[in-house]
Design a protein around this motif. Structure first.
Motif, PDB file in Angstrom:
ATOM      1  N   PHE A   1     -41.271  37.331 -33.820  1.00 30.92           N
ATOM      2  CA  PHE A   1     -40.176  38.274 -34.075  1.00 30.92           C
ATOM      3  C   PHE A   1     -38.869  37.606 -34.498  1.00 30.92           C
ATOM      4  CE2 PHE A   1     -43.018  40.219 -30.962  1.00 30.92           C
ATOM      5  CZ  PHE A   1     -43.302  41.415 -31.586  1.00 30.92           C
ATOM      6  N   GLY A   2     -38.854  36.316 -34.520  1.00 34.38           N
ATOM      7  CA  GLY A   2     -37.625  35.614 -34.864  1.00 34.38           C
ATOM      8  C   GLY A   2     -37.148  35.980 -36.257  1.00 34.38           C
TER       9      GLY A   2
ATOM     10  N   VAL B   1     -32.619  45.462 -38.499  1.00 34.05           N
ATOM     11  CA  VAL B   1     -31.150  45.443 -38.518  1.00 34.05           C
ATOM     12  C   VAL B   1     -30.535  44.404 -37.582  1.00 34.05           C
ATOM     13  CG1 VAL B   1     -30.794  47.796 -39.331  1.00 34.05           C
ATOM     14  CG2 VAL B   1     -31.164  47.413 -36.915  1.00 34.05           C
ATOM     15  N   VAL B   2     -31.224  44.082 -36.506  1.00 41.55           N
ATOM     16  CA  VAL B   2     -30.666  43.088 -35.572  1.00 41.55           C
ATOM     17  C   VAL B   2     -31.194  41.713 -35.962  1.00 41.55           C
ATOM     18  CG1 VAL B   2     -30.455  42.381 -33.160  1.00 41.55           C
ATOM     19  CG2 VAL B   2     -30.612  44.807 -33.733  1.00 41.55           C
ATOM     20  N   GLN B   3     -30.306  40.790 -36.267  1.00 40.34           N
ATOM     21  CA  GLN B   3     -30.711  39.480 -36.773  1.00 40.34           C
ATOM     22  C   GLN B   3     -30.450  38.339 -35.785  1.00 40.34           C
ATOM     23  OE1 GLN B   3     -31.994  39.126 -40.099  1.00 40.34           O
ATOM     24  NE2 GLN B   3     -32.073  41.349 -40.032  1.00 40.34           N
ATOM     25  N   SER B   4     -29.602  38.578 -34.825  1.00 42.62           N
ATOM     26  CA  SER B   4     -29.235  37.510 -33.892  1.00 42.62           C
ATOM     27  C   SER B   4     -30.372  37.233 -32.907  1.00 42.62           C
ATOM     28  CB  SER B   4     -27.976  37.913 -33.129  1.00 42.62           C
ATOM     29  OG  SER B   4     -27.897  37.203 -31.916  1.00 42.62           O
ATOM     30  N   PRO B   5     -30.847  35.972 -32.820  1.00 45.02           N
ATOM     31  CA  PRO B   5     -31.924  35.658 -31.859  1.00 45.02           C
ATOM     32  C   PRO B   5     -31.554  36.003 -30.425  1.00 45.02           C
ATOM     33  CG  PRO B   5     -31.611  33.838 -33.384  1.00 45.02           C
ATOM     34  CD  PRO B   5     -30.499  34.804 -33.636  1.00 45.02           C
ATOM     35  N   ALA B   6     -30.303  35.763 -30.060  1.00 42.63           N
ATOM     36  CA  ALA B   6     -29.878  36.054 -28.686  1.00 42.63           C
ATOM     37  C   ALA B   6     -29.913  37.556 -28.429  1.00 42.63           C
ATOM     38  CB  ALA B   6     -28.479  35.506 -28.452  1.00 42.63           C
ATOM     39  N   MET B   7     -29.440  38.317 -29.401  1.00 45.17           N
ATOM     40  CA  MET B   7     -29.430  39.775 -29.239  1.00 45.17           C
ATOM     41  C   MET B   7     -30.852  40.325 -29.185  1.00 45.17           C
ATOM     42  SD  MET B   7     -27.678  42.445 -28.759  1.00 45.17           S
ATOM     43  CE  MET B   7     -25.971  42.051 -29.128  1.00 45.17           C
ATOM     44  N   LEU B   8     -31.727  39.750 -30.017  1.00 43.81           N
ATOM     45  CA  LEU B   8     -33.121  40.206 -30.010  1.00 43.81           C
ATOM     46  C   LEU B   8     -33.775  39.949 -28.646  1.00 43.81           C
ATOM     47  CD1 LEU B   8     -34.357  39.095 -33.552  1.00 43.81           C
ATOM     48  CD2 LEU B   8     -34.064  41.426 -32.720  1.00 43.81           C
ATOM     49  N   MET B   9     -33.460  38.778 -28.082  1.00 42.42           N
ATOM     50  CA  MET B   9     -34.034  38.457 -26.778  1.00 42.42           C
ATOM     51  C   MET B   9     -33.456  39.374 -25.691  1.00 42.42           C
ATOM     52  SD  MET B   9     -36.138  36.948 -24.935  1.00 42.42           S
ATOM     53  CE  MET B   9     -36.939  35.709 -25.938  1.00 42.42           C
ATOM     54  N   LEU B  10     -32.169  39.696 -25.834  1.00 39.51           N
ATOM     55  CA  LEU B  10     -31.537  40.607 -24.876  1.00 39.51           C
ATOM     56  C   LEU B  10     -32.209  41.986 -24.931  1.00 39.51           C
ATOM     57  CD1 LEU B  10     -29.099  40.508 -22.905  1.00 39.51           C
ATOM     58  CD2 LEU B  10     -27.771  41.639 -24.700  1.00 39.51           C
ATOM     59  N   ILE B  11     -32.468  42.445 -26.144  1.00 40.02           N
ATOM     60  CA  ILE B  11     -33.140  43.742 -26.307  1.00 40.02           C
ATOM     61  C   ILE B  11     -34.552  43.671 -25.732  1.00 40.02           C
ATOM     62  CG2 ILE B  11     -34.089  45.350 -28.029  1.00 40.02           C
ATOM     63  CD1 ILE B  11     -31.665  44.657 -29.805  1.00 40.02           C
ATOM     64  N   HIS B  12     -35.169  42.509 -25.932  1.00 42.22           N
ATOM     65  CA  HIS B  12     -36.541  42.335 -25.434  1.00 42.22           C
ATOM     66  C   HIS B  12     -36.580  42.426 -23.904  1.00 42.22           C
ATOM     67  CE1 HIS B  12     -40.694  41.074 -25.481  1.00 42.22           C
ATOM     68  NE2 HIS B  12     -40.431  40.075 -24.665  1.00 42.22           N
ATOM     69  N   VAL B  13     -35.658  41.756 -23.269  1.00 37.33           N
ATOM     70  CA  VAL B  13     -35.604  41.779 -21.797  1.00 37.33           C
ATOM     71  C   VAL B  13     -35.305  43.205 -21.316  1.00 37.33           C
ATOM     72  CG1 VAL B  13     -34.335  40.948 -19.777  1.00 37.33           C
ATOM     73  CG2 VAL B  13     -34.965  39.355 -21.601  1.00 37.33           C
ATOM     74  N   ALA B  14     -34.381  43.868 -22.013  1.00 39.26           N
ATOM     75  CA  ALA B  14     -34.066  45.261 -21.648  1.00 39.26           C
ATOM     76  C   ALA B  14     -35.293  46.149 -21.841  1.00 39.26           C
ATOM     77  CB  ALA B  14     -32.901  45.762 -22.505  1.00 39.26           C
ATOM     78  N   SER B  15     -36.070  45.855 -22.889  1.00 40.42           N
ATOM     79  CA  SER B  15     -37.283  46.645 -23.151  1.00 40.42           C
ATOM     80  C   SER B  15     -38.277  46.490 -22.011  1.00 40.42           C
ATOM     81  CB  SER B  15     -37.935  46.199 -24.459  1.00 40.42           C
ATOM     82  OG  SER B  15     -37.041  46.348 -25.529  1.00 40.42           O
ATOM     83  N   LEU B  16     -38.425  45.251 -21.534  1.00 39.67           N
ATOM     84  CA  LEU B  16     -39.338  45.023 -20.410  1.00 39.67           C
ATOM     85  C   LEU B  16     -38.884  45.811 -19.188  1.00 39.67           C
ATOM     86  CD1 LEU B  16     -39.943  41.156 -20.747  1.00 39.67           C
ATOM     87  CD2 LEU B  16     -41.512  42.994 -21.367  1.00 39.67           C
ATOM     88  N   ALA B  17     -37.579  45.857 -18.993  1.00 41.87           N
ATOM     89  CA  ALA B  17     -37.037  46.617 -17.855  1.00 41.87           C
ATOM     90  C   ALA B  17     -37.343  48.108 -18.017  1.00 41.87           C
ATOM     91  CB  ALA B  17     -35.537  46.383 -17.743  1.00 41.87           C
TER      92      ALA B  17
ATOM     93  N   TRP C   1     -45.695  38.981 -25.501  1.00 41.65           N
ATOM     94  CA  TRP C   1     -44.927  38.636 -26.706  1.00 41.65           C
ATOM     95  C   TRP C   1     -43.847  37.597 -26.389  1.00 41.65           C
ATOM     96  CZ3 TRP C   1     -47.066  39.505 -31.033  1.00 41.65           C
ATOM     97  CH2 TRP C   1     -47.586  40.723 -31.427  1.00 41.65           C
ATOM     98  N   THR C   2     -43.328  37.662 -25.160  1.00 39.79           N
ATOM     99  CA  THR C   2     -42.224  36.763 -24.790  1.00 39.79           C
ATOM    100  C   THR C   2     -42.606  35.301 -24.979  1.00 39.79           C
ATOM    101  OG1 THR C   2     -41.774  38.389 -23.049  1.00 39.79           O
ATOM    102  CG2 THR C   2     -40.499  36.359 -22.979  1.00 39.79           C
ATOM    103  N   LEU C   3     -43.878  34.987 -24.733  1.00 42.68           N
ATOM    104  CA  LEU C   3     -44.323  33.594 -24.791  1.00 42.68           C
ATOM    105  C   LEU C   3     -44.151  32.984 -26.186  1.00 42.68           C
ATOM    106  CD1 LEU C   3     -47.591  34.029 -22.686  1.00 42.68           C
ATOM    107  CD2 LEU C   3     -45.404  33.073 -21.925  1.00 42.68           C
ATOM    108  N   ASP C   4     -44.288  33.815 -27.201  1.00 43.21           N
ATOM    109  CA  ASP C   4     -44.133  33.330 -28.584  1.00 43.21           C
ATOM    110  C   ASP C   4     -43.170  34.227 -29.351  1.00 43.21           C
ATOM    111  OD1 ASP C   4     -45.446  30.993 -28.854  1.00 43.21           O
ATOM    112  OD2 ASP C   4     -47.273  31.783 -29.742  1.00 43.21           O
ATOM    113  N   PHE C   5     -42.114  34.627 -28.670  1.00 43.46           N
ATOM    114  CA  PHE C   5     -41.247  35.661 -29.228  1.00 43.46           C
ATOM    115  C   PHE C   5     -40.664  35.266 -30.595  1.00 43.46           C
ATOM    116  CE2 PHE C   5     -37.339  38.130 -29.640  1.00 43.46           C
ATOM    117  CZ  PHE C   5     -37.817  39.402 -29.424  1.00 43.46           C
TER     118      PHE C   5
END
Lengths: 357, 183
Positions: A56-57, A83-99, A48-52
């Motif tokens: 999901f944007g 509920v989360v609309q910020s692209p940066a926050m979404l990406m942060l959550i995504h990276v945390a999810s991968l972890a 998903w990261t490749l076309d995040f």
């Protein structure tokens, strides 16, 4: 007299029920399922990261938030993306999810990471209803049962840390009720999946006239290996078509008896590896095979994994291995292990699992 | 385990297995009066755990596949034409499959919309969302979207030399043309 017979019958049914669901079992199989599920969740979400942003944007995704919410139709399809609309926050959550998925795979803080991984997987699925397929359905069901059971009890960093902390007092192969409940639920869920997959095919004419598989073989968008030469073997195509339907329909009945289980699981491997290689759906095929692993006994798992002959990651002294079986040494479990004394605790506990499957 | 806990857990297990079964059995539009009723009773649980799956793999039969072709026109008249899924640009295979499902999804919605009294608003919303995405991606003033159906050749056709990518196997219909203002 009659009341007594009815009472005996009810008691026997209840004993059978409790044995089926609550007889403690070795966590080896669930441990392997956790590792594979963690890897599948990690890889699926890594892609998903490749076309995040495209998927999901918050702005101008393929299915924007309003459209996705319209498709979902009600508020029960929850997701953090609502509920989360910020692209940066979404990406942060995504990276945390991968972890989190990686932690689940290696089995660190598994009690927490398994539940969080389940919530993340469902959250992603609810956000992109238009881009889903069988893989996502199986991913979430695997995550569910990995979260329900003590999936970190075997083949995990958690187990290693426990053993290191407590030395030989640690018992990472101890049979557990939670393992049985999770494995049983996964087994039944897989049966329901195949039952409905088979029943849905009964509506299709080509599954009856034996040409359905041709429809998959000659589908260019799916094709990764050209099997159109099978056009010269219509009987073989018909055989594979009918085998698929019969296998799916009767999986629910034939996977339980020991005599037929190897055949059913062997066909599962052929079907899912075949779909993976020829139709380009290795991820889906692998996810289905992970689900099928629920029918593999812990005894078999420990036999095939290197260094697992008698213990979880290391060879255990025979005395300790025997002690492992003590918590489960109830009258009905002793019966199942009769005549196989001296094989060690792991084998005994594994047999308890296998006899009740 | 204490009998009381066994009874409580048994009730929870029964409820969960019922929900797992109702997920595919009571799934609209294939539900009956009974399965639909039971599904509605457990709907929140089924939805919240994402158990609402039909498991209809290649059913009722493996049919034609669907692709989406688009033409995005910029303000200077430059046309960006594309199609998804696209093996050349969508890699790894899982990403290709995600785009494939986007195309199949809009076809499913279109099939429902074309049925008598079928709801068309969800299909229209989906097509517009795709168009908005493409307009933003290409900074386009106008986007046209087409649904392309790739038919499966009969075995006899292949024996007679028809290739899987034969142009006669493709059908196309317009799903809409949108200006920036309409999006």
């Amino acid at each position: 007299m009659r009341d007594s017979m009815v009472g005996t019958w009810i008691r026997a049914q209840w004993q059978g029920w409790t044995k089926f669901w609550f007889q403690p079992s070795d966590p080896a199989t669930l441990g392997v399922i956790r590792i594979c599920t963690g890897w599948m969740l990690f890889y699926t979400h890594l892609v998903w990261t490749l076309d995040f942003q495209d998927f999901f944007g918050p702005r101008a995704a393929w299915l924007d938030l309003d459209t996705a919410a319209l498709i979902q139709g009600d508020g029960w399809a929850w997701s953090h993306f609502w509920v989360v609309q910020s692209p940066a926050m979404l990406m942060l959550i995504h990276v945390a999810s991968l972890a989190v998925f990686l932690l689940l795979m290696v089995g660190l803080w598994t009690r927490v990471t398994s539940v969080v991984a389940l919530l993340i997987a469902i959250s992603y699925v609810h956000r992109v209803p238009g881009a889903l397929f069988g893989l996502d359905q199986i991913n979430t069901l695997l995550a569910l049962y990995v979260a329900i059971g003590p999936s970190g009890a075997a083949f995990s960093v958690d187990a290693w840390r426990t053993k290191r902390r407590n030395g030989h007092q640690a018992d990472t192969t101890r049979p557990r009720v939670g393992t049985t409940v999770a494995i049983r639920l996964l087994q039944i869920h897989m049966c329901i999946v195949y039952l409905f997959a088979g029943m849905a095919k009964l509506q299709g004419q080509t599954w009856w006239n034996g040409t359905a598989l041709w429809g998959a073989i000659a589908n260019l968008e799916y094709q990764t290996v050209d099997l159109t030469w099978l056009v010269h073997s219509p009987t073989f195509v018909a055989f594979l078509t009918h085998l698929t339907v019969f296998w799916e329909l009767f999986y629910i009945a034939l996977v339980w008896p020991r005599a037929t289980r190897p055949f059913v699981l062997a066909v599962a491997v052929l079907v899912h590896v075949g779909i993976g290689i020829c139709l380009g759906m290795m991820t889906f095929g692998f996810a289905m095979l992970i689900g099928n692993m629920a029918f593999v006994t812990p005894e078999f798992v420990r036999r095939v994994l290197p260094g697992q002959g008698r213990g979880d990651g290391q060879q255990l002294p025979a005395q300790f291995a025997s002690d492992n079986a003590k918590p489960a040494a109830k009258p009905h479990t002793r019966r199942t292990s009769k005549g196989r004394g001296g094989q060690g605790g792991q084998n005994r506990s594994a047999r308890m699992h296998s006899t009740s499957v | 385990m204490r009998p009381r806990w066994q009874i409580i857990l048994s009730i929870l297990i029964c409820l969960h297995v019922a929900a797992v079964f109702l997920g595919p059995w009571g799934m609209a539009p294939y539900d009956s009066a009974l399965s639909g009723l039971l599904e509605r009773a457990m709907h929140p649980y089924i939805r919240a755990l994402s158990l609402d799956n039909g498991y209809r793999f290649f059913a009722p039969e493996p049919g034609p596949s669907h692709l989406v072709r688009y033409v995005a026109t910029s303000s200077d008249g430059t046309e960006h034409e594309g199609i998804f899924p696209n093996r050349d640009t969508h890699w790894p295979r899982l990403l290709y499959h995600r785009h494939f499902m986007l195309a199949e999804f809009v076809n499913t919605l279109d099939t429902f919309a074309e049925a008598p009294d079928g709801p068309s608003h969800i299909r229209d919303a989906c097509v517009k969302s795709y168009a908005r995405h493409l307009a933003a991606q290409h900074d386009a003033d106008k986007v046209a979207i087409y649904l392309r159906r790739h038919l499966i050749p009969l075995p006899q056709q292949v024996l007679e030399g028809t290739r899987l990518d034969d142009s006669r196997l493709y059908e196309e219909k317009s799903l809409g043309e949108f200006t920036r203002e309409e999006l």
